[in-house]
Design a protein around this motif. Structure first.
Motif, PDB file in Angstrom:
ATOM      1  N   GLU A 184      -5.331   4.686  -1.855  1.00 51.13           N
ATOM      2  CA  GLU A 184      -6.466   3.801  -2.117  1.00 51.13           C
ATOM      3  C   GLU A 184      -6.379   3.207  -3.524  1.00 51.13           C
ATOM      4  O   GLU A 184      -6.676   2.030  -3.730  1.00 51.13           O
ATOM      5  CB  GLU A 184      -7.769   4.576  -1.952  1.00 51.13           C
ATOM      6  CG  GLU A 184      -9.039   3.749  -2.184  1.00 51.13           C
ATOM      7  CD  GLU A 184      -9.139   2.530  -1.277  1.00 51.13           C
ATOM      8  OE1 GLU A 184      -9.723   1.519  -1.716  1.00 51.13           O
ATOM      9  OE2 GLU A 184      -8.649   2.581  -0.130  1.00 51.13           O
ATOM     10  N   ASN A 185      -5.943   4.011  -4.493  1.00 50.41           N
ATOM     11  CA  ASN A 185      -5.774   3.503  -5.861  1.00 50.41           C
ATOM     12  C   ASN A 185      -4.676   2.442  -5.930  1.00 50.41           C
ATOM     13  O   ASN A 185      -4.780   1.480  -6.695  1.00 50.41           O
ATOM     14  CB  ASN A 185      -5.458   4.656  -6.813  1.00 50.41           C
ATOM     15  CG  ASN A 185      -6.653   5.562  -7.041  1.00 50.41           C
ATOM     16  OD1 ASN A 185      -7.803   5.126  -6.921  1.00 50.41           O
ATOM     17  ND2 ASN A 185      -6.398   6.820  -7.344  1.00 50.41           N
ATOM     18  N   GLY A 238       0.802  -1.218   0.000  1.00 47.79           N
ATOM     19  CA  GLY A 238       0.000   0.000   0.000  1.00 47.79           C
ATOM     20  C   GLY A 238       0.831   1.263   0.000  1.00 47.79           C
ATOM     21  O   GLY A 238       0.350   2.336   0.373  1.00 47.79           O
ATOM     22  N   CYS A 239       2.098   1.155  -0.422  1.00 45.89           N
ATOM     23  CA  CYS A 239       3.027   2.294  -0.451  1.00 45.89           C
ATOM     24  C   CYS A 239       3.026   2.899  -1.852  1.00 45.89           C
ATOM     25  O   CYS A 239       3.177   2.177  -2.844  1.00 45.89           O
ATOM     26  CB  CYS A 239       4.427   1.812  -0.063  1.00 45.89           C
ATOM     27  SG  CYS A 239       5.629   3.140   0.099  1.00 45.89           S
ATOM     28  N   GLU A 260      -2.532   9.155 -10.645  1.00 48.17           N
ATOM     29  CA  GLU A 260      -3.542   8.790  -9.651  1.00 48.17           C
ATOM     30  C   GLU A 260      -3.064   7.724  -8.672  1.00 48.17           C
ATOM     31  O   GLU A 260      -3.715   7.468  -7.663  1.00 48.17           O
ATOM     32  CB  GLU A 260      -4.836   8.332 -10.341  1.00 48.17           C
ATOM     33  CG  GLU A 260      -5.520   9.472 -11.087  1.00 48.17           C
ATOM     34  CD  GLU A 260      -6.900   9.085 -11.585  1.00 48.17           C
ATOM     35  OE1 GLU A 260      -7.382   7.991 -11.223  1.00 48.17           O
ATOM     36  OE2 GLU A 260      -7.491   9.876 -12.338  1.00 48.17           O
ATOM     37  N   TYR A 261      -1.932   7.073  -8.968  1.00 48.00           N
ATOM     38  CA  TYR A 261      -1.432   6.043  -8.059  1.00 48.00           C
ATOM     39  C   TYR A 261       0.074   6.151  -7.816  1.00 48.00           C
ATOM     40  O   TYR A 261       0.641   5.357  -7.060  1.00 48.00           O
ATOM     41  CB  TYR A 261      -1.756   4.641  -8.601  1.00 48.00           C
ATOM     42  CG  TYR A 261      -0.947   4.272  -9.826  1.00 48.00           C
ATOM     43  CD1 TYR A 261       0.287   3.629  -9.706  1.00 48.00           C
ATOM     44  CD2 TYR A 261      -1.392   4.598 -11.104  1.00 48.00           C
ATOM     45  CE1 TYR A 261       1.037   3.321 -10.834  1.00 48.00           C
ATOM     46  CE2 TYR A 261      -0.648   4.297 -12.225  1.00 48.00           C
ATOM     47  CZ  TYR A 261       0.565   3.655 -12.080  1.00 48.00           C
ATOM     48  OH  TYR A 261       1.322   3.356 -13.186  1.00 48.00           O
ATOM     49  N   ILE A 264      -3.730  -4.206  -6.104  1.00 49.67           N
ATOM     50  CA  ILE A 264      -3.132  -5.425  -5.553  1.00 49.67           C
ATOM     51  C   ILE A 264      -3.603  -6.717  -6.218  1.00 49.67           C
ATOM     52  O   ILE A 264      -2.767  -7.560  -6.577  1.00 49.67           O
ATOM     53  CB  ILE A 264      -3.323  -5.474  -4.019  1.00 49.67           C
ATOM     54  CG1 ILE A 264      -2.451  -4.382  -3.376  1.00 49.67           C
ATOM     55  CG2 ILE A 264      -2.965  -6.845  -3.454  1.00 49.67           C
ATOM     56  CD1 ILE A 264      -2.663  -4.221  -1.874  1.00 49.67           C
ATOM     57  N   PRO A 265      -4.903  -6.947  -6.414  1.00 50.72           N
ATOM     58  CA  PRO A 265      -5.309  -8.225  -7.032  1.00 50.72           C
ATOM     59  C   PRO A 265      -4.636  -8.504  -8.367  1.00 50.72           C
ATOM     60  O   PRO A 265      -4.305  -9.652  -8.674  1.00 50.72           O
ATOM     61  CB  PRO A 265      -6.827  -8.066  -7.199  1.00 50.72           C
ATOM     62  CG  PRO A 265      -7.215  -7.066  -6.159  1.00 50.72           C
ATOM     63  CD  PRO A 265      -6.059  -6.110  -6.071  1.00 50.72           C
ATOM     64  N   LYS A 266      -4.397  -7.459  -9.159  1.00 51.91           N
ATOM     65  CA  LYS A 266      -3.840  -7.641 -10.503  1.00 51.91           C
ATOM     66  C   LYS A 266      -2.318  -7.768 -10.535  1.00 51.91           C
ATOM     67  O   LYS A 266      -1.753  -8.049 -11.596  1.00 51.91           O
ATOM     68  CB  LYS A 266      -4.273  -6.481 -11.415  1.00 51.91           C
ATOM     69  CG  LYS A 266      -5.758  -6.494 -11.755  1.00 51.91           C
ATOM     70  CD  LYS A 266      -6.089  -5.409 -12.756  1.00 51.91           C
ATOM     71  CE  LYS A 266      -7.555  -5.467 -13.160  1.00 51.91           C
ATOM     72  NZ  LYS A 266      -7.887  -4.446 -14.179  1.00 51.91           N
TER      73      LYS A 266
END
Length: 458
Positions: free
Chosen positions: A408-409, A348-349, A373-374, A414-416
């Motif tokens: 959050e983005n 999440g970094c 955005e990420y 993470i799943p991908k």
């Protein structure tokens, strides 16, 4: 006489009418049968979830895969702290992580970054849309462990020995009936090393790598690599393997919830080692390390030099650092890309890039186009001319609301970017796709585009 003639004519007329009616009846039956068959075919087409997704796996001679990993000692280099044989455990995802102070789920493994070929093959064996009929296949998978094979010959000065397996493979492929339809343009292959390792364009003994990707036949193949050549038309980058290999969607969701609540006390961090400053990548990394050290109150540097006391091979140390950081610096190293990019996303970094080729121009199937955005992008020129604390100034200047949205983005990615455990069973209705699913979908779509283009040309 006239009566007999009339009777005969009447009989012939009735017979003609009967034959005509019979013919019409037969035509109707044929029409009904044809319509029903077509309808059944359309119905089957609509209800076959694998239509357009079938994969055929070539049964390669064992010298191209199994014999390579059986000879695992030969792929272990003298400076490796852990034998590569250990990393082959659990279908290539490595030994299970555990021990005192380990509070993660039981799906964390000490995965080596070069094991993607084995992991992908093991997952492909359990792919839900495999077929033994290659004529049904949308794509044909070639399970050659090119990266591990190269590692066996890494230090050989004999280029012919380094190139031998690749040449033998394409020779074998050309003899198979599956090659003839599209001359290999519907075949794909995964390598667990960067593209540069297979693009040696000289026979100089000191030149690096093999010439596998430059063989005439290889130009027709689709390659999935952890880092692609930015000028290549037939290479697509897919994520490095991380330490997390979940067994279910619920496990991914629980992990995402956990890192949303993590207390991040470090503004930014960097885990890596110094690189020679003879090229731009080395200069950038030197600047990053200097600026991190000069911002000691807000930046944490985990020195991954082999002489350092702290080992960056320890997944727990790395993940704890990334989970405590708001931003993770990702300068190029030996090449443009880093496994650390995906480890930091998993934590999440928010990644901070200094070269567009480190992610934006690489993993187009797995990360979104809206880079800002990420992630954060700091051009090299700005890094070198902006003062000794330029990184800190830029990161401190980002409003907190935007940081929260970016994180959050990142968490949503993470799943991908994770490869779920090879032996997991997908429940019906599962909607989350892992890195493998996204890669297979991208391959199939790309090969379908090639097939359509060839059909139009013909």
């Amino acid at each position: 006489m006239e009566e007999k003639t009339t009777t005969l004519l009447l009989f012939l007329s009735l017979l003609t009418i009967s034959l005509l009616l019979l013919r019409l009846s037969q035509d109707k039956i044929i029409l009904i049968t044809t319509t029903t068959t077509t309808s059944d075919s359309d119905h089957q087409r609509r209800h076959d979830p694998c239509l357009g997704r079938y994969i055929y796996i070539h049964n390669l001679p064992s010298r191209f895969n199994l014999e390579i990993i059986k000879d695992c000692k030969s792929i272990t280099r003298p400076k490796d702290k852990i034998s590569m044989c250990k990393y082959l455990e659990n279908s290539g995802i490595g030994p299970l992580i555990g021990g005192d102070g380990f509070d993660y789920s039981p799906s964390w493994y000490a995965t080596n970054q070069f094991m993607l070929e084995v992991i992908f093959h093991e997952k492909m064996k359990r792919y839900e849309c495999l077929t033994r009929n290659s004529s049904l296949a949308s794509a044909i998978y070639v399970p050659y462990y090119a990266g591990l094979d190269f590692r066996r010959h890494l230090r050989r000065r004999n280029v012919a020995a380094r190139d031998a397996a690749g040449k033998e493979l394409v020779k074998w492929l050309k003899k198979q009936p599956q090659w003839k339809d599209m001359s290999g343009r519907d075949h794909f292959l995964v390598t667990g090393r960067i593209s540069r390792d297979f693009r040696r364009n000289s026979d100089n003994k000191s030149a690096w790598g093999t010439n596998f990707m430059l063989l005439p036949e290889s130009l027709n193949l689709t390659f999935l690599t952890i880092e692609r050549s930015l000028t290549s038309h037939n290479e697509f980058a897919i994520p490095y393997p991380t330490y997390f290999h979940p067994t279910s969607t619920s496990e991914i969701l629980r992990w995402q919830d956990k890192i949303r609540l993590t207390n991040r006390t470090i503004l930014f961090s960097f885990a890596g080692a110094q690189r020679p400053i003879r090229n731009q990548n080395g200069l950038v990394r030197t600047q990053v390390i200097k600026q991190c050290k000069s911002s000691s109150n807000t930046c944490r540097f985990l020195d991954c030099d082999v002489k350092a006391n702290i080992s960056c091979d320890d997944p727990i140390s790395l993940m704890k650092l990334f989970e405590s950081s708001v931003f993770c610096l990702q300068p190029p190293g030996d090449s443009l890309t880093r496994r650390s990019v995906f480890d930091s996303i998993l934590a999440g970094c928010i990644p901070v890039f200094f070269n567009q080729g480190s992610a934006y121009k690489q993993y187009r199937w797995h990360i979104p186009k809206n880079n800002s955005e990420y992630s954060v992008y700091i051009p090299v020129k700005e890094l070198r001319t902006g003062g000794k604390n330029k990184i800190e100034e830029i990161l401190r200047g980002i409003p907190n609301e935007r940081v929260v949205g970016m994180r959050e983005n990142v968490i949503r990615l993470i799943p991908k970017i994770v490869y779920s455990k090879p032996n997991r069973n997908k429940p019906d209705g599962e909607i989350l796709e892992d890195a493998f699913d996204v890669a297979v979908k991208g391959v199939v779509k790309g090969i379908e585009g090639i097939r359509r283009k060839e059909f139009k040309t013909e």
